[in-house]
Structures are given as C-alpha cells and as structure tokens.
Design a protein around this motif. Structure first.
Motif, PDB file in Angstrom:
ATOM      1  N   GLY A  39       0.821  -1.207   0.000  1.00 25.70           N
ATOM      2  CA  GLY A  39       0.000   0.000   0.000  1.00 25.70           C
ATOM      3  C   GLY A  39       0.852   1.252   0.000  1.00 25.70           C
ATOM      4  O   GLY A  39       0.536   2.246  -0.677  1.00 25.70           O
ATOM      5  N   GLU A  40       1.957   1.220   0.750  1.00 19.23           N
ATOM      6  CA  GLU A  40       2.862   2.360   0.783  1.00 19.23           C
ATOM      7  C   GLU A  40       3.548   2.582  -0.561  1.00 19.23           C
ATOM      8  O   GLU A  40       3.936   3.699  -0.898  1.00 19.23           O
ATOM      9  CB  GLU A  40       3.912   2.144   1.875  1.00 19.23           C
ATOM     10  CG  GLU A  40       3.337   2.157   3.289  1.00 19.23           C
ATOM     11  CD  GLU A  40       4.345   1.714   4.329  1.00 19.23           C
ATOM     12  OE1 GLU A  40       5.493   1.387   3.932  1.00 19.23           O
ATOM     13  OE2 GLU A  40       4.002   1.689   5.533  1.00 19.23           O
ATOM     14  N   GLN A  41       3.693   1.497  -1.355  1.00 16.20           N
ATOM     15  CA  GLN A  41       4.319   1.591  -2.677  1.00 16.20           C
ATOM     16  C   GLN A  41       3.311   1.933  -3.781  1.00 16.20           C
ATOM     17  O   GLN A  41       3.680   2.031  -4.951  1.00 16.20           O
ATOM     18  CB  GLN A  41       5.023   0.271  -3.026  1.00 16.20           C
ATOM     19  CG  GLN A  41       6.192  -0.076  -2.121  1.00 16.20           C
ATOM     20  CD  GLN A  41       6.853  -1.383  -2.528  1.00 16.20           C
ATOM     21  OE1 GLN A  41       6.749  -1.819  -3.664  1.00 16.20           O
ATOM     22  NE2 GLN A  41       7.537  -2.021  -1.576  1.00 16.20           N
ATOM     23  N   GLY A  42       2.033   2.065  -3.394  1.00 15.24           N
ATOM     24  CA  GLY A  42       1.026   2.407  -4.397  1.00 15.24           C
ATOM     25  C   GLY A  42       0.246   1.227  -4.919  1.00 15.24           C
ATOM     26  O   GLY A  42      -0.378   1.299  -5.973  1.00 15.24           O
ATOM     27  N   PHE A  43       0.278   0.085  -4.162  1.00 17.59           N
ATOM     28  CA  PHE A  43      -0.477  -1.103  -4.554  1.00 17.59           C
ATOM     29  C   PHE A  43      -1.511  -1.410  -3.473  1.00 17.59           C
ATOM     30  O   PHE A  43      -1.299  -2.269  -2.611  1.00 17.59           O
ATOM     31  CB  PHE A  43       0.451  -2.306  -4.734  1.00 17.59           C
ATOM     32  CG  PHE A  43       1.536  -2.104  -5.754  1.00 17.59           C
ATOM     33  CD1 PHE A  43       1.238  -2.061  -7.100  1.00 17.59           C
ATOM     34  CD2 PHE A  43       2.854  -1.934  -5.364  1.00 17.59           C
ATOM     35  CE1 PHE A  43       2.240  -1.875  -8.044  1.00 17.59           C
ATOM     36  CE2 PHE A  43       3.858  -1.749  -6.290  1.00 17.59           C
ATOM     37  CZ  PHE A  43       3.552  -1.711  -7.646  1.00 17.59           C
ATOM     38  N   PRO A  44      -2.658  -0.733  -3.486  1.00 19.73           N
ATOM     39  CA  PRO A  44      -3.678  -0.928  -2.441  1.00 19.73           C
ATOM     40  C   PRO A  44      -4.509  -2.175  -2.682  1.00 19.73           C
ATOM     41  O   PRO A  44      -5.627  -2.120  -3.198  1.00 19.73           O
ATOM     42  CB  PRO A  44      -4.529   0.342  -2.562  1.00 19.73           C
ATOM     43  CG  PRO A  44      -4.431   0.718  -4.008  1.00 19.73           C
ATOM     44  CD  PRO A  44      -3.048   0.305  -4.461  1.00 19.73           C
ATOM     45  N   ILE A  45      -3.956  -3.336  -2.309  1.00 20.05           N
ATOM     46  CA  ILE A  45      -4.682  -4.582  -2.522  1.00 20.05           C
ATOM     47  C   ILE A  45      -4.993  -5.236  -1.180  1.00 20.05           C
ATOM     48  O   ILE A  45      -4.396  -4.916  -0.160  1.00 20.05           O
ATOM     49  CB  ILE A  45      -3.887  -5.559  -3.411  1.00 20.05           C
ATOM     50  CG1 ILE A  45      -2.568  -5.954  -2.737  1.00 20.05           C
ATOM     51  CG2 ILE A  45      -3.620  -4.952  -4.772  1.00 20.05           C
ATOM     52  CD1 ILE A  45      -1.788  -6.996  -3.494  1.00 20.05           C
ATOM     53  N   ALA A  46      -5.933  -6.180  -1.204  1.00 20.33           N
ATOM     54  CA  ALA A  46      -6.364  -6.850   0.020  1.00 20.33           C
ATOM     55  C   ALA A  46      -5.343  -7.896   0.456  1.00 20.33           C
ATOM     56  O   ALA A  46      -4.557  -8.394  -0.349  1.00 20.33           O
ATOM     57  CB  ALA A  46      -7.726  -7.508  -0.202  1.00 20.33           C
ATOM     58  N   ARG A  47      -5.377  -8.254   1.727  1.00 18.17           N
ATOM     59  CA  ARG A  47      -4.444  -9.264   2.240  1.00 18.17           C
ATOM     60  C   ARG A  47      -4.655 -10.603   1.557  1.00 18.17           C
ATOM     61  O   ARG A  47      -3.701 -11.319   1.244  1.00 18.17           O
ATOM     62  CB  ARG A  47      -4.654  -9.427   3.760  1.00 18.17           C
ATOM     63  CG  ARG A  47      -3.642 -10.397   4.402  1.00 18.17           C
ATOM     64  CD  ARG A  47      -4.096 -10.859   5.764  1.00 18.17           C
ATOM     65  NE  ARG A  47      -5.391 -11.521   5.722  1.00 18.17           N
ATOM     66  CZ  ARG A  47      -5.585 -12.777   5.280  1.00 18.17           C
ATOM     67  NH1 ARG A  47      -4.562 -13.499   4.850  1.00 18.17           N
ATOM     68  NH2 ARG A  47      -6.789 -13.298   5.260  1.00 18.17           N
ATOM     69  N   ARG A  48      -5.916 -10.963   1.314  1.00 20.59           N
ATOM     70  CA  ARG A  48      -6.179 -12.248   0.652  1.00 20.59           C
ATOM     71  C   ARG A  48      -5.617 -12.268  -0.771  1.00 20.59           C
ATOM     72  O   ARG A  48      -5.260 -13.323  -1.288  1.00 20.59           O
ATOM     73  CB  ARG A  48      -7.678 -12.547   0.645  1.00 20.59           C
ATOM     74  CG  ARG A  48      -8.541 -11.571  -0.125  1.00 20.59           C
ATOM     75  CD  ARG A  48     -10.012 -12.003  -0.107  1.00 20.59           C
ATOM     76  NE  ARG A  48     -10.862 -11.049  -0.801  1.00 20.59           N
ATOM     77  CZ  ARG A  48     -11.390  -9.965  -0.238  1.00 20.59           C
ATOM     78  NH1 ARG A  48     -11.141  -9.699   1.038  1.00 20.59           N
ATOM     79  NH2 ARG A  48     -12.155  -9.141  -0.921  1.00 20.59           N
TER      80      ARG A  48
END
Length: 499
Positions: A472-481
């Motif tokens: 998320g900090e790198q710009g990849f807002p994905i879910a944990r799953r």
C-alpha cells in the motif's frame, strides 16, 4: 410455376453464397491458428493438392488440367437434355473473364532476406496443441451447444494445458462475446468431459486437480490410494517436499514412502507442454512468428517472419485458359466447357487460399501492432513489471477483430524481441484498478511482492498482512487475501515456512 422456379434458384444461390462465406471464414480461422512452421507445411500441402497454385518465381512449367475421357455425345440423351446441360454449363461459367480484375494474381507475402538471425530452429512436424484436442473432441458424444462450449474451453487453456479462468468468468465471456447463455454448472459439465481427453491432467483448474486426474487413471492399488491421499490431504507437504512429514502423516514405512515419492515424481504438472511427446513427436527450438526491433530512440517496429513461406500466385496457364473461354465461348463444345469447370474450380480454390493467406497476414499484423502499442514500455525496456493489464477483449476492441480471432492469433505464436523470445500470451494478464482508476498489472504486483520477500529478514519473515501494508505504501492498495493468492501462485510459502 415460373415464380417457384425463380424462388428456388434464388434460394439455391443464397445458400451457395452463405456456404462459400462460411468456408472462407473457416479457412481464415484455420490459417490464423497456425504458427509459422505449420503454415509452411500447410502451404506446401495446398500446392501439392491444387495445380492452379504455383510459386510466383516458377517459370512456364504449368500443370495441365485433365481431359474428359469417352464419348460425350450420349445417344440416350434428347436434344432438349443437351440444351439444358449446355445452359447449365454456360451459367456455371458465366462469370469467367468479365473483367481482368476478377482474376488477380496474389502473393503470399513479402519474403525476408535470411540473415541468419531468425533461424532459431523449427518445431518438429506436428498438429498444434489446439488441433489435437479438437480432433479428440470430434470423437466425443457432444451436442452442438456442448461442442461450442468445449471449443471455447480448449481455446482458453494456458500453454501448460491448465484452465486458470474461473467458470463464472468463462460464463460471462460466452454471454458477452458469443451471445451464449451458459451457466457455470453447464460449463463444468463440459469441462469434466474435456478432462477425460489425453494426456491425463488436461483441463485441470489447479496443479492439485491436475495430479489427481492423472492418479485417477491408474489401476486400483494400495499405492494409488496413498497417492490420492497424499495429494488430496497433504498437498502442501508434497509441494514443499517435506517427505519425512508426509511419511509420518500417512503412517507408512520408509520403503513404502520411497515407492510413493518415486511415483508422485512421475506425475506431470504441465500436461500441455508434454503433449508433443504424448502424440509421438518432440518440440525443438522455437521459430518466432514476429521479429520485433526496439530502436535506440525508443520506437518499436516489427515484421512477420515469412522467410520460409513461398510466394504464391495463381497459375497463368489456368488463368489464360479461362480467358480464352470469354473470347471464344460461342464456339466451344460441351466437352471443352466441362473441362473448363475443373479449371474454374481450381482457380477459385487457389484465389481463396491465397486471399486467406493475405488475410492472415493482415490479422497478425494489426494484432501485433495493437499489442506493441499497449505494451510499448515493456518493448522499450524489457522489464516484466512494466507490462500493463491486457486481456483478449482489449486487443479485440482496438483491432475490431472478433475475440475468438485474437485468441487464435495468440495461441502457439512467438515474438522475438531484444529482451528474448516470448509466447504471445506472455503479454496478456489480468489487472486491478485503484480507487483513482489507475491500472495495476498482476505481474507488477507479483514483482513487488517477490522483491519485498527477497529483502526481508530471514529470521523474521513478513506476514501477508505486513506485506499488504508495505505494498500500500508503494502504491499497490490490494487486500491481504490477494497478497496470499499471488504469493501462492508464485510458489512462495507462508512466513513461518520461510525461516
């Protein structure tokens, strides 16, 4: 009565036209599917079969068309029947020679100079992976609807023979692009039949299912039971090669464990890539269908690799024979007209085949142009992380071609680039979108996950939740799953097993 005859003639003409269009479309679909090496084989076979096709550079060694044997003046026919026969012949030959443009001479494609760079070896003579499965499909008991679904499933398989699209995704694609409303359960019913094809494991939706399909075909035995139990219940231990733990879980002796492991290692995780060996031929080096060049200024160009495809033309001898009919048709006997029908049939077939070759070139050209435009940054720098999300639908919309055509072009084709030779399907991948609408490639996300794990403290490996926050900090807002799913797809174990 006269009106009925006219209507019947019109219906016959319309049916013939529809059949001709369908045959030409089918021919184009067949040629588009073929990689370059198999196209050369098909061209050579067509030249052997049709004397009206010849090499553009061949001299005056034209093929003769056969003469009718026997006495054509049958005394059992009435004059009226002779007139009817003559009229039918005249109608069949009516379109010959009206305009020089109706008898064009085509070329199969521009020949490339062989500088040795594209000579990377060729595939052994064989049917394509796709064709071998279609051949098995013809022997299966399927309805027309099931055959349509089956063919779409075969076209959706990855190169290793596994099906990685979900049933719901396939259902959506069939509904949207092919106007076929098929439920997931109906597609699964057809898929289960595909999974009965050879080699065992074809059409599996996961590695686990692939191995179980292969085990299922073995003769009943204690060893088969152990293999099934190992893959069904202890698949994680098997994939990580934790043999001691697997032996303990199965409660078997060391000797039994050795036999079990030996047999498990014989299973094929990629049945599609071994299909050549299964069908009695091997695959050698790859001959690329596209030669892509990235220039120093960042521009990208490409050419079709047609160095081995001969230039084709319609035999001038056959063309001249047809034109002679136009000049002297009033004085030709019925025997000569009947011989001309043979010539006309061969010339039509030659023109259709060469036109299909040209259409194939056009289809491949605009498809590759669209792929390069979409993935331009990759071709510039060769970094896999720069590949944008791209699915078949994207290229279909950009080219105006049918989705199934793009699928056929992408099967069994390779592109030689500055960064290596890649199957065309390498450039396709699903993706995600951020809240701002930015596209994220699954490859890009996987590369980021791999990089994080490679640089983690091996004494304190990172959990999926921590990796999710870092992404998320790198710009990849994905879910944990999603992190877990991609990590598993890359074969990376969970944190506690990475110590």
């Amino acid at each position: 009565m006269g009106n009925n005859q006219i209507q019947e003639q019109r219906l016959t003409q319309e049916q013939r036209l529809a059949q001709s269009i369908t045959q030409q479309q089918l021919l184009h679909a067949q040629l588009v599917e073929l990689p370059i090496t198999q196209l050369v084989e098909r061209v050579n076979a067509e030249m052997d079969d049709n004397p009206a096709i010849e090499l553009a550079s061949s001299g005056d060694d034209y093929a003769d068309f056969p003469e009718n044997s026997g006495n054509t003046e049958n005394t059992d026919h009435s004059d009226y029947e002779d007139e009817e026969r003559q009229s039918a012949l005249d109608e069949a030959l009516e379109s010959i020679g009206r305009d020089d443009e109706e008898l064009p001479v085509y070329y199969g494609g521009e020949r490339q100079q062989d500088d040795g760079n594209t000579e990377q070896g060729v595939m052994a003579q064989s049917d394509s992976f796709y064709d071998q499965l279609l051949e098995q499909m013809t022997m299966a008991r399927l309805s027309e609807r099931e055959r349509y679904i089956m063919e779409y499933l075969i076209g959706s398989l990855d190169d290793d023979g596994l099906l990685r699209k979900s049933l719901s995704q396939l259902s959506d694609e069939l509904a949207i692009y092919h106007n076929l409303d098929a439920s997931s359960s109906e597609i699964e019913h057809v898929l289960l039949q595909l999974q009965q094809f050879d080699p065992a494991g074809i059409g599996a939706r996961s590695l686990q299912e692939c191995l179980l399909l292969q085990i299922d075909r073995r003769e009943p035995s204690r060893l088969k039971e152990l293999m099934q139990k190992a893959i069904e219940q202890y698949f994680d231990l098997f994939t990580k090669k934790h043999w001691k733990q697997l032996r303990s879980a199965l409660r078997i002796t060391e000797l039994q464990a050795e036999a079990l492991i030996r047999e498990l290692r014989k299973l094929n995780p990629k049945p599609g890539t071994s299909m050549g060996e299964t069908m009695g031929h091997s695959v050698q080096q790859i001959t690329p269908d596209f030669i892509v060049d990235t220039h120093d200024d960042g521009s990208v160009t490409f050419v079709l690799n047609h160095s081995d495809v001969p230039e084709l033309t319609v035999s001038q001898s056959f063309v001249d024979t047809l034109r002679e009919y136009q000049a002297d048709k009033e004085h030709m006997s019925r025997q000569m007209k009947e011989a001309l029908l043979y010539t006309k049939t061969k010339v039509d077939a030659a023109q259709n085949f060469i036109a299909a070759i040209r259409q194939r070139q056009h289809t491949l050209t605009i498809t590759m142009q669209a792929i390069i435009q979409w993935q331009h940054r990759f071709f510039e720098e060769g970094d896999e992380a720069l590949l944008r999300p791209m699915i078949l639908k994207d290229i279909a919309e950009r080219t105006g071609l049918d989705l199934s055509t793009i699928s056929r072009v992408s099967n069994s084709k390779y592109a030689q680039t500055r960064w290596g030779t890649f199957p065309l399907r390498f450039f396709f991948s699903d993706g995600l979108k951020t809240a701002e609408g930015d596209e994220l490639s699954t490859r890009e996300i996987k590369a980021a996950i791999r990089d994080i794990i490679q640089h983690e403290d091996k004494q304190k490996p990172l959990s999926d939740e921590i990796i999710q926050r870092m992404l998320g900090e790198q710009g990849f807002p994905i879910a944990r799953r999603t992190v877990s799913k991609y990590r598993e797809q890359m074969g990376i174990p969970i944190a506690r097993l990475r110590r």
